[in-house]
Design an enzyme around this catalytic site. Structure first.
Site, PDB file in Angstrom:
ATOM      1  N   ASP A  22       1.045  -1.444  -0.036  1.00  0.00           N
ATOM      2  CA  ASP A  22      -0.233   0.028   0.047  1.00  0.00           C
ATOM      3  C   ASP A  22       0.842   1.244  -0.085  1.00  0.00           C
ATOM      4  OD1 ASP A  22      -1.961   1.803   0.296  1.00  0.00           O
ATOM      5  OD2 ASP A  22      -2.877   0.974   2.258  1.00  0.00           O
ATOM      6  N   ASP A 116      -3.398   2.280  -5.852  1.00  0.00           N
ATOM      7  CA  ASP A 116      -1.987   2.354  -4.897  1.00  0.00           C
ATOM      8  C   ASP A 116      -1.873   1.140  -4.164  1.00  0.00           C
ATOM      9  OD1 ASP A 116      -4.274   2.978  -3.150  1.00  0.00           O
ATOM     10  OD2 ASP A 116      -3.447   4.632  -2.327  1.00  0.00           O
ATOM     11  N   GLU A 117      -2.737   0.187  -4.107  1.00  0.00           N
ATOM     12  CA  GLU A 117      -2.382  -1.003  -3.437  1.00  0.00           C
ATOM     13  C   GLU A 117      -2.736  -2.328  -4.034  1.00  0.00           C
ATOM     14  OE1 GLU A 117      -5.332  -1.795  -0.222  1.00  0.00           O
ATOM     15  OE2 GLU A 117      -6.407  -0.300  -0.807  1.00  0.00           O
TER      16      GLU A 117
END
EC number: 2.7.7.7
Length: 455
Positions: A22, A116-117
């Site tokens: 993350d 983003d993860e």
């Protein structure tokens, strides 16, 4: 369902080989990376007008109390020195692709969760025997390639890996071995468990549930009677660390949404409309995390007698504009014919379009045409900067001074910092747009060089 069967569910993995990565404070971190004068300073990304909402706050801003989903006006009062920037999704998408490319070197099984993860199944790659080394190496490579910090958690399941990466933030690596799972899991706040939102947490608090340990002590029948059979069964499993979801390669996500079951049935036009907006706002946060827009909005209504009705509204084109999607949710709910008490409301977004051109009006009071975020791989044509299209943080170019970013524009004067990811920090300069026109340009995203790594 037999609670003993649930509690004794098979736990096939004996090692912490599920990885969750993350990127820390992703949007704000990208802005600090690309804008040297903002490094180490508080940054707020989101709507820049009076009714704007914070999308991401840098850790410097979080220390002063700002956080995502907060009204931008309040965040500005908490952090008056913060730089307030409009989102640049082209840049975020480019950095995201670099991060995902590095994760793909670990295994064939990479499951992006949002921009983003992602989860990675290390059992499916060459690093099954030494997952901690793989995690440390990929963190270092991501930092070297992008200049961004990524927190990583390793666990036997997706649940533990996700909770571990959260616990390791910022810029951390936490490995939870199977033998240490209960010691890690049970003291955590129950709110940390996926699926426990404000309404569910309020119901659990009436059972004196505060931690995951408290949740584990609840009998299955008590949980199902309190929050419903599906949710109760799921939380019964998760409180015991049971999560059988595989890491799976998937295509474009088909939908995102949110549902809320009310502690007491609700009734009345205004009450239901307010509840729809609240549920829609949670669905919008998930849509934003997905990183795109939607064309179809579905409202789900479950009445007091458990009759369930769904209705949908399809927009002319994909949109990520909160006001437009909320209005569509209200229209779909009205089409369900709400004439009696309501037990549950849901709002979901379908026909998602991550890479299409999307209208993104982050401020409800914006004047003029909506901002268009171009397809990441197809740069938009040059446009002259003016007060109507200028937003703080957007990339601009001067024929002599080169590239920079917009601080603000008022009338025919623009304040700009002429700096890039590879330049030293720059002071603000005022440019007369009549004498020296500026052009709005696509973000310039470059991988780190050796000199960058000393920053």
């Amino acid at each position: 369902m037999d609670p003993e069967r649930l509690a004794d569910a098979s736990r096939p993995r004996s090692r912490a080989t599920v990885l969750h990565a993350d990127a820390d404070s992703f949007f704000a971190a990208v802005e600090q990376r690309d804008k040297p004068s903002l490094r180490g300073r508080p940054v707020l990304v989101g709507g820049t007008g009076p009714r704007g909402v914070v999308s991401t706050a840098s850790y410097e801003a979080r220390r002063a109390g700002a956080h995502s989903a907060m009204a931008m006006g309040r965040a500005r009062r908490l952090v008056p020195a913060a730089a307030v920037l409009f989102p640049r999704f082209e840049a975020y998408g480019a950095y995201s692709r670099m991060i995902m490319a590095e994760l793909a070197t670990l295994s064939e099984l990479v499951e992006p969760v949002s921009i983003d993860e992602a989860f990675v199944d290390l059992e499916a790659g060459p690093y099954a025997e030494d997952p901690a080394t793989a995690a440390a190496d990929v963190r270092a490579r991501i930092r070297e390639r992008t200049g961004l910090a990524v927190s990583i958690g390793l666990g036997r399941t997706k649940l533990i890996a996700k909770l571990a990466s959260d616990a390791g933030k910022p810029d951390g690596l936490l490995v939870v071995d199977p033998a240490d799972e209960d010691a890690f899991l049970l003291p955590l706040p129950a709110r940390a468990v996926p699926g426990i939102g404000p309404a569910t947490m309020a119901a659990l608090e009436r059972l004196d549930v505060r931690t995951v340990g408290d949740l584990r002590r609840q009998p299955l029948d008590v949980l199902t009677m309190t929050i419903g059979e599906s949710s109760g069964t799921n939380l019964f499993r998760l409180a015991r660390g049971i999560d059988e979801r595989p890491v799976a390669i998937s295509g474009e996500r088909k939908s995102v949404g949110s549902e809320r079951t009310f502690a007491e049935d609700i009734f009345g036009t205004e009450t239901v409309a307010a509840a729809i907006d609240s549920v829609a706002d949670e669905a919008l946060r998930r849509l934003h995390a997905h990183g795109g827009g939607a064309r179809t909005v579905v409202a789900k209504v479950r009445f007091a007698d458990f009759t369930t009705v769904t209705r949908s509204v399809t927009l002319p084109q994909p949109s990520a504009e909160p006001a437009e999607l909320r209005a569509a949710a209200q229209q779909a709910a009205r089409a369900a014919g709400i004439t009696s008490s309501v037990r549950l409301l849901g709002v979901s977004f379908h026909n998602l379009s991550t890479h299409a051109q999307l209208t993104l009006a982050w401020d409800e009071d914006q004047v003029g045409a909506p901002v268009v975020v171009p397809v990441p791989d197809v740069p938009a044509g040059p446009r002259l900067l003016d007060e109507a299209n200028g937003r703080p943080g957007l990339d601009v170019e001067h024929p002599v001074l080169g590239r920079g970013w917009l601080v603000h524009v008022r009338a025919r004067e623009a304040t700009v910092r002429f700096e890039t990811v590879d330049s030293p920090p720059a002071r603000s300069q005022v440019v007369d747009l009549d004498a020296e026109p500026l052009t709005l340009v696509a973000p310039l995203v470059a991988e780190m060089t050796a000199t960058d790594r000393t920053d």
